[in-house]
Scaffold this active site. Structure first.
Site, mmCIF file in Angstrom:
data_model
loop_
_atom_site.group_PDB
_atom_site.id
_atom_site.type_symbol
_atom_site.label_atom_id
_atom_site.label_comp_id
_atom_site.label_asym_id
_atom_site.label_seq_id
_atom_site.Cartn_x
_atom_site.Cartn_y
_atom_site.Cartn_z
ATOM 1 N N GLY A 7 79.908 -23.723 31.658
ATOM 2 C CA GLY A 7 79.987 -22.842 30.496
ATOM 3 C C GLY A 7 81.329 -22.148 30.458
ATOM 4 C CG LEU A 8 84.315 -24.112 30.919
ATOM 5 C CD1 LEU A 8 85.276 -25.292 30.933
ATOM 6 C CD2 LEU A 8 84.446 -23.284 32.197
ATOM 7 N NE ARG A 10 82.884 -13.907 22.826
ATOM 8 C CZ ARG A 10 81.988 -14.200 21.897
ATOM 9 N NH1 ARG A 10 82.322 -14.953 20.877
ATOM 10 N NH2 ARG A 10 80.751 -13.754 21.983
ATOM 11 N N GLY A 12 82.994 -17.192 30.515
ATOM 12 C CA GLY A 12 83.068 -18.195 31.567
ATOM 13 C C GLY A 12 84.482 -18.675 31.830
ATOM 14 C CG ASP A 30 81.885 -25.762 27.625
ATOM 15 O OD1 ASP A 30 81.554 -24.594 27.839
ATOM 16 O OD2 ASP A 30 81.775 -26.305 26.504
ATOM 17 C CE LYS A 189 75.932 -6.642 31.174
ATOM 18 N NZ LYS A 189 75.480 -7.252 29.950
ATOM 19 C CG HIS A 192 75.212 -1.905 31.271
ATOM 20 N ND1 HIS A 192 75.551 -2.731 30.217
ATOM 21 C CD2 HIS A 192 76.381 -1.347 31.685
ATOM 22 C CE1 HIS A 192 76.853 -2.673 29.999
ATOM 23 N NE2 HIS A 192 77.379 -1.836 30.868
ATOM 24 C CG ASN A 193 73.616 -5.117 27.908
ATOM 25 O OD1 ASN A 193 74.395 -4.694 28.751
ATOM 26 N ND2 ASN A 193 73.699 -6.328 27.422
ATOM 27 C CD GLU A 196 76.839 -2.516 25.275
ATOM 28 O OE1 GLU A 196 76.552 -3.408 24.458
ATOM 29 O OE2 GLU A 196 77.326 -2.757 26.400
ATOM 30 C CE1 TYR A 197 71.929 -3.752 22.585
ATOM 31 C CE2 TYR A 197 70.060 -3.443 21.132
ATOM 32 C CZ TYR A 197 70.911 -4.276 21.817
ATOM 33 O OH TYR A 197 70.761 -5.629 21.731
#
Length: 329
Positions: A7-8, A10, A12, A30, A189, A192-193, A196-197
């Site tokens: 997975g490459l 944004r 990766g 990818d 995480k 965390h998100n 963030e909201y």
């Protein structure tokens, strides 16, 4: 250290670049052959498929999956496991649901394959700033991949050090932690998100109130035409509400004070919903986080300036393209 990256996109691709800067060796795959070729030109070893990626790694192999949560990650982890051997390690660095990590880790453990879930924060800026990471997994798995994590983390930087921290907190000071057993990294995480909201919604609502202070519904002597660009900039400097999200807000307003490039239709990528589910399971009140998620639902029906600002912040930290910006590009 050697790593296989699947997975490459944004994040990766930038993770691979940051690792190679510190002389880690990366084998990459990818579905987009151009993404593989670009990183191969930069020094990585390209792979034509998952079997080829595994064949080009030395044992014990470490394979990092950086794909969207759900079926793409699920299918890839299942397939890569058919090529791995006992002692190898799979890392899921996407925003997966933590209960899926627990289930997948149990299946891999039957083959003596290790598993780590890595919650990654840093968005499109991680290549230069580094990535804040929360890792779940067995201690031996964490210790094995620690050299990779140390390279990816931001390090001490210029952030003032917190008094009374001990050596036990050293990794946290550098921007990454072993949160606990499998699933705990993505759980932390996820919360965390959710936070963030709420933070983003508070900024959005506050700036919406500022913008509408010139409303004709107000007495004439109480109307102010406020410069939101200046307000966001001055708040960045010494204010108690300063943050990276405010930095991104200031950048967006300086570039487009009316946010005409943003529709105000704000997506949610799943973590906010999962956070509220966790709050319900634990019987923990989460009024702000719930309201911020529902505001995103509402934004798809009627858009305010504040919701345009939410879109601007999402584009700033994660490169998320929504609505009017998508149509314009």
């Amino acid at each position: 250290m050697q790593l296989g990256m699947i997975g490459l996109g944004r994040m990766g691709g930038n993770i691979v670049k940051r690792l190679m800067r510190d002389d880690h060796k990366c084998v990459v795959f990818d579905r987009d052959a151009k993404a593989v070729a670009a990183l191969a030109e930069a020094g990585a070893t390209g792979a034509k498929d998952l079997a080829d990626l595994v064949a080009k790694l030395d044992a014990p192999r470490v394979v990092w999956v950086m794909l969207p949560a759900g079926k793409p990650t699920e299918d890839t982890v299942a397939e890569i496991a058919t090529h791995l051997k006992a002692g190898d390690i799979v890392i899921d660095g996407g925003n997966s649901f933590y209960k899926d990590d627990i289930r997948r880790a149990k299946a891999l453990k039957e083959k003596s394959i290790g598993y780590a879930d890595v919650g990654v924060s840093g968005g499109v800026w991680g290549l230069e700033r580094g990535y804040c990471m929360m890792i779940g997994g067995e201690t031996k798995t964490f210790d094995h991949i620690d050299p990779l994590l140390k390279t990816l983390a931001p390090g001490l930087g210029d952030i003032p050090r917190t008094p009374k921290l001990t050596k036990a907190n050293a990794r946290a000071e550098h921007g990454y932690i072993h949160a606990g057993p499998v699933g705990s990294g993505h759980f932390v995480k996820m919360i965390h998100n959710g936070i963030e909201y709420g933070l983003m919604q508070a900024y959005a609502e506050g700036f919406d109130i500022l913008k509408n202070k010139n409303s004709e519904a107000l007495p004439e002597d109480e109307r102010f035409d406020l410069n939101l660009t200046d307000i966001s900039e001055v708040w960045r400097r010494g204010s108690v509400v300063s943050s990276w999200l405010l930095d991104l807000t200031a950048q967006a307003l300086a570039s487009d004070s009316q946010l005409e490039h943003f529709s105000g239709e704000v997506d949610d990528s799943g973590e906010g919903r999962w956070t509220l589910n966790a709050a319900i399971e634990e019987a923990v009140p989460a009024d702000v986080l719930a309201a911020s998620l529902f505001a995103r639902f509402r934004s798809r029906e009627k858009n305010t300036f504040g919701e345009k600002l939410l879109s601007a912040m999402r584009f700033g930290f994660g490169g998320h393209i929504e609505g009017a910006l998508e149509k314009k590009s």
